[in-house]
Structures are given as structure tokens and as C-alpha cells.
Scaffold this motif. Structure first.
Motif, short mmCIF file in Angstrom:
data_model
loop_
_atom_site.label_atom_id
_atom_site.label_comp_id
_atom_site.label_asym_id
_atom_site.label_seq_id
_atom_site.Cartn_x
_atom_site.Cartn_y
_atom_site.Cartn_z
N VAL A 36 0.85 -1.20 0.00
CA VAL A 36 0.00 0.00 0.00
C VAL A 36 0.88 1.24 0.00
O VAL A 36 0.63 2.20 -0.74
N GLY A 37 1.92 1.23 0.82
CA GLY A 37 2.83 2.37 0.87
C GLY A 37 3.52 2.62 -0.45
O GLY A 37 3.73 3.77 -0.85
N GLU A 38 3.86 1.56 -1.15
CA GLU A 38 4.54 1.69 -2.44
C GLU A 38 3.60 2.17 -3.54
O GLU A 38 4.01 2.89 -4.44
N THR A 39 2.34 1.77 -3.49
CA THR A 39 1.43 2.08 -4.60
C THR A 39 0.62 3.35 -4.39
O THR A 39 0.16 3.95 -5.35
N SER A 40 0.43 3.77 -3.13
CA SER A 40 -0.45 4.93 -2.90
C SER A 40 0.17 6.01 -2.05
O SER A 40 -0.50 6.96 -1.68
N SER A 41 1.43 5.87 -1.71
CA SER A 41 2.12 6.83 -0.85
C SER A 41 1.46 6.94 0.53
O SER A 41 1.77 7.85 1.28
N PRO A 44 -4.10 10.34 1.61
CA PRO A 44 -5.37 10.42 0.89
C PRO A 44 -5.24 10.71 -0.61
O PRO A 44 -5.94 10.10 -1.42
N ASN A 45 -4.37 11.64 -0.98
CA ASN A 45 -4.23 11.95 -2.40
C ASN A 45 -3.59 10.80 -3.18
O ASN A 45 -3.94 10.55 -4.33
N GLY A 46 -2.68 10.08 -2.54
CA GLY A 46 -2.09 8.90 -3.18
C GLY A 46 -3.10 7.80 -3.37
O GLY A 46 -3.09 7.09 -4.38
N ILE A 47 -4.00 7.65 -2.39
CA ILE A 47 -5.07 6.66 -2.51
C ILE A 47 -5.98 7.02 -3.68
O ILE A 47 -6.32 6.17 -4.51
N GLU A 48 -6.35 8.30 -3.76
CA GLU A 48 -7.20 8.75 -4.86
C GLU A 48 -6.53 8.49 -6.21
O GLU A 48 -7.16 7.96 -7.14
N GLU A 49 -5.26 8.82 -6.31
CA GLU A 49 -4.52 8.63 -7.57
C GLU A 49 -4.42 7.15 -7.95
O GLU A 49 -4.51 6.79 -9.12
N GLN A 50 -4.26 6.28 -6.96
CA GLN A 50 -4.11 4.85 -7.22
C GLN A 50 -5.34 4.27 -7.90
O GLN A 50 -5.24 3.39 -8.74
N TYR A 51 -6.54 4.75 -7.52
CA TYR A 51 -7.78 4.16 -8.04
C TYR A 51 -8.43 4.98 -9.15
O TYR A 51 -9.14 4.43 -9.98
N LEU A 52 -8.19 6.30 -9.15
CA LEU A 52 -8.80 7.16 -10.17
C LEU A 52 -7.81 7.57 -11.25
O LEU A 52 -8.20 8.18 -12.24
N ASP A 128 -16.33 8.15 -7.69
CA ASP A 128 -16.17 9.61 -7.63
C ASP A 128 -16.77 10.29 -6.41
O ASP A 128 -17.09 11.48 -6.45
N ILE A 129 -16.89 9.56 -5.32
CA ILE A 129 -17.22 10.19 -4.03
C ILE A 129 -15.86 10.43 -3.36
O ILE A 129 -15.38 9.61 -2.57
N ILE A 130 -15.24 11.54 -3.72
CA ILE A 130 -13.84 11.79 -3.44
C ILE A 130 -13.53 11.86 -1.94
O ILE A 130 -12.46 11.42 -1.51
N TRP A 131 -14.45 12.36 -1.13
CA TRP A 131 -14.18 12.47 0.30
C TRP A 131 -14.01 11.11 0.98
O TRP A 131 -13.50 11.03 2.10
N MET A 132 -14.38 10.03 0.31
CA MET A 132 -14.21 8.69 0.89
C MET A 132 -12.74 8.34 1.10
O MET A 132 -12.41 7.48 1.90
N LYS A 133 -11.83 9.05 0.42
CA LYS A 133 -10.40 8.78 0.61
C LYS A 133 -9.99 9.01 2.06
O LYS A 133 -9.10 8.32 2.57
N TYR A 134 -10.65 9.92 2.75
CA TYR A 134 -10.35 10.17 4.16
C TYR A 134 -10.89 9.05 5.05
O TYR A 134 -10.24 8.64 6.00
N ILE A 135 -12.07 8.55 4.71
CA ILE A 135 -12.64 7.40 5.43
C ILE A 135 -11.73 6.19 5.26
O ILE A 135 -11.45 5.47 6.21
N VAL A 136 -11.27 5.97 4.03
CA VAL A 136 -10.37 4.84 3.74
C VAL A 136 -9.10 4.97 4.57
O VAL A 136 -8.64 3.99 5.17
#
Length: 167
Positions: A36-41, A44-52, A128-136
Motif C-alpha cells: 500500500v505504501g509503495e502504490t499509494s504513498s 489520501p491523495n495517493g489513494i485517490e490517484e491509485q484508483y482514479l 467519484d465520491i472523493i471524500w471517501m479517501k479520508y474514510i479509507v
């Protein structure tokens, strides 16, 4: 049936089995976190980038594309099933540890909530419910903390307890 504290009374071979299982399970769990650390940093923004994806970012060093529905359903399905089994087994072992009822119930139930929020959240982020990145991010952190605390409690109680002698 009284379960609280019977972990310390298990025979030596059962304690060895539980110890081996928990150690190998932890290696797998923490290796997943490294991924997870390698793929999404791991932010939250890294998580968003990984999936979107990051196709609109001209300065991106690594090009990432939005996952398709099959990829997302496979990820959500596989993780929810496997993590529920992991936390069910860890919860079974933890249920035999000597702990306060409130702490034990929290450590047993919380990971299931976090699994649904983390991986369901990834799906909703993808929708595209972008605020979910914080919940994740929050639920994933809480899931990791409860896993770590549970493992430490189990290993500590196994290491310091005396086995019932078998003849």
C-alpha cells in the motif's frame, strides 16, 4: 462457557501452533501494508490517484490509469473475504486471552467495521465520491492498529503463560 484467560492454559503444542500462525499472518499483513505504501504513498491523495488515475497530471513520474469496474470488484471482493477470515481467526484466538470485556469486544468487532469502510470506501471513491479517501485512510489506520494490538496481546500472553502439562 468461560473463555477469558484460557489462552494461558493451552497445551504447549497449541500455543506453538497459535504463535506460528500469528507470526506468519503478521508477516503477510505487514507486507500488504508495504505494498500500500509503495502504490499509494499512504496518504489520501495517493489513494485517490491509485484508483482514479493521474492521467491529467503532466508532471506525474509514474502514469496511473483509473481502474475499471472488474478490477475494483475483484479488489473489493477479494479483500473483504480474506480480511474477514483473517479477523475472524484472530478474534477467535483473542477471545481466549485474558482481557477486559470492553477492550476484547472492541478489538474483536472493530476490524470488521474497518474492513467494510476501507474496501467499501475504495469502491465509493472509485465512483467519484472523493471524500471517501479520508474514510479509507482513517479506517485503514484503525484496522492496522487493532490488528497490531491484538497480535501483541496474543503473543505476550502466549510467551508469559504456563502451559498445562500433558502426559
Amino acid at each position: 462457557m468461560q473463555l477469558n484467560g484460557i489462552l494461558s492454559t493451552f497445551p504447549k503444542e497449541i500455543k506453538l501452533l497459535i504463535t506460528a500462525f500469528v507470526v506468519v499472518l503478521s508477516i503477510g499483513f505487514y507486507t500488504g501494508l508495504l505494498f500500500v505504501g509503495e502504490t499509494s504513498s499512504a496518504n489520501p491523495n495517493g489513494i485517490e490517484e491509485q484508483y482514479l488515475g493521474n492521467e491529467d497530471d503532466d508532471d506525474a513520474t509514474v502514469m496511473k490509469f483509473k481502474k475499471n469496474e472488474q478490477q475494483m470488484l475483484t479488489l473489493v471482493h477479494g479483500h473483504i473475504l480474506s480480511m474477514s477470515i483473517i479477523f475472524f481467526l484472530l478474534g477467535l484466538i483473542l477471545s481466549t486471552a485474558k482481557l477486559s470485556k470492553r477492550l476484547k469486544m472492541f478489538l474483536i468487532v472493530e476490524p470488521f467495521i474497518s474492513v467494510v469502510l476501507t474496501f467499501g470506501g475504495l469502491y465509493f471513491l472509485w465512483k467519484d465520491i472523493i471524500w471517501m479517501k479520508y474514510i479509507v485512510m482513517i479506517s485503514g489506520t484503525l484496522m492496522t492498529l487493532t490488528f497490531s494490538v491484538s497480535v501483541l496481546i496474543i503473543l505476550y500472553q502466549l510467551a508469559r503463560s504456563k502451559s498445562v502439562l500433558q502426559t
